[in-house]
Design a protein around this motif. Structure first.
Motif, PDB file in Angstrom:
ATOM      1  N   GLY A 169       0.807  38.066 -16.273  1.00  0.00           N
ATOM      2  CA  GLY A 169       0.708  38.884 -15.068  1.00  0.00           C
ATOM      3  C   GLY A 169       2.015  39.094 -14.339  1.00  0.00           C
ATOM      4  O   GLY A 169       2.012  39.431 -13.146  1.00  0.00           O
ATOM      5  N   LYS A 170       3.146  38.947 -15.027  1.00  0.00           N
ATOM      6  CA  LYS A 170       4.456  39.110 -14.390  1.00  0.00           C
ATOM      7  C   LYS A 170       5.057  40.470 -14.740  1.00  0.00           C
ATOM      8  O   LYS A 170       4.947  40.936 -15.875  1.00  0.00           O
ATOM      9  N   HIS A 171       5.705  41.090 -13.786  1.00  0.00           N
ATOM     10  CA  HIS A 171       6.496  42.285 -14.050  1.00  0.00           C
ATOM     11  C   HIS A 171       7.754  41.874 -14.815  1.00  0.00           C
ATOM     12  O   HIS A 171       8.235  40.739 -14.671  1.00  0.00           O
ATOM     13  N   VAL A 172       8.303  42.801 -15.605  1.00  0.00           N
ATOM     14  CA  VAL A 172       9.394  42.433 -16.510  1.00  0.00           C
ATOM     15  C   VAL A 172      10.495  43.483 -16.484  1.00  0.00           C
ATOM     16  O   VAL A 172      10.230  44.686 -16.592  1.00  0.00           O
ATOM     17  N   VAL A 173      11.751  43.011 -16.377  1.00  0.00           N
ATOM     18  CA  VAL A 173      12.917  43.857 -16.621  1.00  0.00           C
ATOM     19  C   VAL A 173      13.687  43.205 -17.758  1.00  0.00           C
ATOM     20  O   VAL A 173      13.866  41.989 -17.787  1.00  0.00           O
ATOM     21  N   VAL A 174      14.129  44.033 -18.725  1.00  0.00           N
ATOM     22  CA  VAL A 174      14.744  43.525 -19.945  1.00  0.00           C
ATOM     23  C   VAL A 174      16.112  44.172 -20.138  1.00  0.00           C
ATOM     24  O   VAL A 174      16.255  45.394 -20.040  1.00  0.00           O
ATOM     25  N   GLU A 175      17.124  43.350 -20.443  1.00  0.00           N
ATOM     26  CA  GLU A 175      18.430  43.918 -20.736  1.00  0.00           C
ATOM     27  C   GLU A 175      18.373  44.726 -22.035  1.00  0.00           C
ATOM     28  O   GLU A 175      17.442  44.598 -22.828  1.00  0.00           O
ATOM     29  N   LYS A 176      19.366  45.577 -22.254  1.00  0.00           N
ATOM     30  CA  LYS A 176      19.370  46.434 -23.447  1.00  0.00           C
ATOM     31  C   LYS A 176      19.619  45.597 -24.696  1.00  0.00           C
ATOM     32  O   LYS A 176      20.302  44.575 -24.628  1.00  0.00           O
TER      33      LYS A 176
ATOM     34  N   ALA B  44      13.394  38.472 -15.301  1.00  0.00           N
ATOM     35  CA  ALA B  44      14.450  39.307 -15.864  1.00  0.00           C
ATOM     36  C   ALA B  44      14.916  38.636 -17.146  1.00  0.00           C
ATOM     37  O   ALA B  44      15.323  37.469 -17.126  1.00  0.00           O
ATOM     38  N   ILE B  45      14.835  39.345 -18.259  1.00  0.00           N
ATOM     39  CA  ILE B  45      15.129  38.773 -19.568  1.00  0.00           C
ATOM     40  C   ILE B  45      16.553  39.127 -19.984  1.00  0.00           C
ATOM     41  O   ILE B  45      16.919  40.301 -20.081  1.00  0.00           O
ATOM     42  N   ALA B  46      17.358  38.094 -20.258  1.00  0.00           N
ATOM     43  CA  ALA B  46      18.745  38.268 -20.709  1.00  0.00           C
ATOM     44  C   ALA B  46      18.998  37.315 -21.869  1.00  0.00           C
ATOM     45  O   ALA B  46      19.845  36.421 -21.795  1.00  0.00           O
ATOM     46  N   THR B  47      18.239  37.491 -22.916  1.00  0.00           N
ATOM     47  CA  THR B  47      18.309  36.645 -24.102  1.00  0.00           C
ATOM     48  C   THR B  47      18.627  37.527 -25.308  1.00  0.00           C
ATOM     49  O   THR B  47      18.659  38.743 -25.195  1.00  0.00           O
TER      50      THR B  47
ATOM     51  N   ILE C  64      11.564  36.260  -8.315  1.00  0.00           N
ATOM     52  CA  ILE C  64      11.921  36.538  -9.692  1.00  0.00           C
ATOM     53  C   ILE C  64      12.660  35.358 -10.301  1.00  0.00           C
ATOM     54  O   ILE C  64      13.332  34.597  -9.587  1.00  0.00           O
ATOM     55  N   ALA C  65      12.526  35.190 -11.614  1.00  0.00           N
ATOM     56  CA  ALA C  65      13.287  34.193 -12.360  1.00  0.00           C
ATOM     57  C   ALA C  65      14.094  34.904 -13.433  1.00  0.00           C
ATOM     58  O   ALA C  65      13.628  35.897 -14.014  1.00  0.00           O
ATOM     59  N   VAL C  66      15.287  34.427 -13.695  1.00  0.00           N
ATOM     60  CA  VAL C  66      16.123  34.974 -14.758  1.00  0.00           C
ATOM     61  C   VAL C  66      15.958  34.095 -15.988  1.00  0.00           C
ATOM     62  O   VAL C  66      16.149  32.882 -15.918  1.00  0.00           O
ATOM     63  N   VAL C  67      15.581  34.704 -17.105  1.00  0.00           N
ATOM     64  CA  VAL C  67      15.399  33.977 -18.363  1.00  0.00           C
ATOM     65  C   VAL C  67      16.592  34.296 -19.253  1.00  0.00           C
ATOM     66  O   VAL C  67      16.771  35.425 -19.705  1.00  0.00           O
ATOM     67  N   GLY C  68      17.418  33.280 -19.482  1.00  0.00           N
ATOM     68  CA  GLY C  68      18.646  33.452 -20.250  1.00  0.00           C
ATOM     69  C   GLY C  68      19.859  33.265 -19.372  1.00  0.00           C
ATOM     70  O   GLY C  68      20.064  34.017 -18.420  1.00  0.00           O
ATOM     71  N   ALA C  69      20.658  32.254 -19.693  1.00  0.00           N
ATOM     72  CA  ALA C  69      21.831  31.933 -18.868  1.00  0.00           C
ATOM     73  C   ALA C  69      23.131  32.130 -19.646  1.00  0.00           C
ATOM     74  O   ALA C  69      24.127  31.482 -19.365  1.00  0.00           O
TER      75      ALA C  69
END
Length: 355
Positions: A91-98, A72-75, A8-13
């Motif tokens: 083709g990637k699975h996605v988890v998104v912060e609220k 994992a999206i944290a933007t 997994i990669a985290v998008v948003g630091a």
């Protein structure tokens, strides 16, 4: 995929990204493959905290990696939709912060895209994976509280006034996601009435109140506030059998269950007016369930991995995120109508039928 570690990669630091990176890095289910952010210096700071994983400033380059399973999206909320859609297309699975997206239509498009591609879309409704909320869900499901009569939720503190969203979109997703998680069948209010105030002249509501009549006849009330000098995170759930109080800021006793309440006796024969019923007060014991100590994000990361491996929706899937968005959008409409109640039931049923 069942037996191997997922990548997994985290998008948003920014604010939330480091927390996600730390938990995915520590999880036995995951291999943290990269940190992605346009600000390379900020991304590198997060990378240094989690074992010097690669920093990738380009989302397109990141998603081109064949060995990457998920992101994992944290933007910022307004970017959730385009990033998630690009990731799902790759083709990637996605988890998104609220919140899941910045609008209900965008959230629905994300849900449909994930379903069409056979991918997992999950909302990072973090509070739903805390030991306290998991216990609340179990107690309600087991009938310990009886039928739910009311829910009062308070989330106030001297918080950061957001430049792009009001207090409803900033804080209420936590409370709404918890209600959606613990109520059997999810959160399906018949209407939403929102009252907000902007005493500072910030251009958006800094104090807000939500009233949510539920299909069962119960009512939920949510109070959110950026301006309170004291911090309160508390939820009271009243049932026909017992009442539960969750105080998230009390680590010694986060949950208290009260065997106290009001009982309405049988009405006299031939009388239909409930005012003629006998009222009695029940005064019983109070107890506090024992709760394990574990980080909610760690449980969320495990849930995401399990969903990918089994193909089963997570407990906070895209549909859960969409239900929260429906309430937030109705709240915005209510605010524009001076707090008038905005019906939700018919629209929700239409959306369900469309799926």
């Amino acid at each position: 995929m069942t037996n191997r570690t997922l990548r997994i990669a985290v998008v948003g630091a920014g604010y939330w990204g480091p927390n996600l990176a730390r938990n995915f890095s520590a999880s036995p289910d995951w291999d943290l493959a990269a940190i992605c952010d346009l600000d390379e210096d900020r991304a590198r700071q997060v990378s240094d905290q989690v074992g010097h994983v690669p920093v990738v400033p380009s989302l397109t380059e990141l998603l081109a990696a064949d060995d990457l399973d998920a992101i994992a999206i944290a933007t910022p909320a307004k970017t959730h939709f385009p990033i998630a859609m690009q990731a799902l297309a790759a083709g990637k699975h996605v988890v998104v912060e609220k919140p899941l997206a910045d609008s209900g239509s965008n959230g629905q498009a994300m849900v449909l895209e994930a379903a069409a591609r056979g991918l997992i879309l999950m909302a990072d409704h973090t509070y739903c994976y805390t030991p306290a909320v998991l216990k609340i869900r179990d107690l309600i499901a087991e009938g310990e509280l009886g039928d739910i009569l009311f829910i009062d939720s308070v989330r106030i503190n001297l918080g950061l006034i957001q430049p792009d969203v009001d207090v409803f979109w900033d804080l209420a997703p936590h409370d709404l996601s918890i209600l959606d998680f613990v109520l059997p069948g999810g959160l399906h209010p018949t209407a939403v009435a929102a009252h907000g105030a902007d005493p500072l002249g910030a251009g958006r509501s800094c104090i807000g109140y939500l009233a949510l009549p539920l299909e069962s006849g119960a009512i939920a009330h949510v109070h959110v506030n950026w301006l309170s000098p004291t911090k309160i995170r508390q939820m009271v759930i009243g049932g026909t059998k017992r009442t539960l109080v969750w105080d998230d800021l009390n680590p010694q006793q986060r949950l208290s269950v009260y065997d106290r309440g009001v009982d309405l006796g049988k009405q006299a024969a031939g009388r239909s007016d409930r005012r003629d019923a006998t009222i009695s007060y029940r005064l019983g014991d109070t107890w506090s369930p024992a709760l394990p100590e574990r980080e909610a994000l760690s449980t969320m990361a495990s849930e995401f991995a399990s969903s990918i491996r089994t193909g089963q929706p997570s407990r906070t899937d895209g549909e859960a995120g969409r239900r929260v968005l429906a309430v937030l959008e109705a709240a915005t409409r209510s605010l524009s109508q001076s707090g008038s109640a905005v019906p939700l039931g018919d629209k929700e049923r239409e959306m369900e039928a469309a799926r």
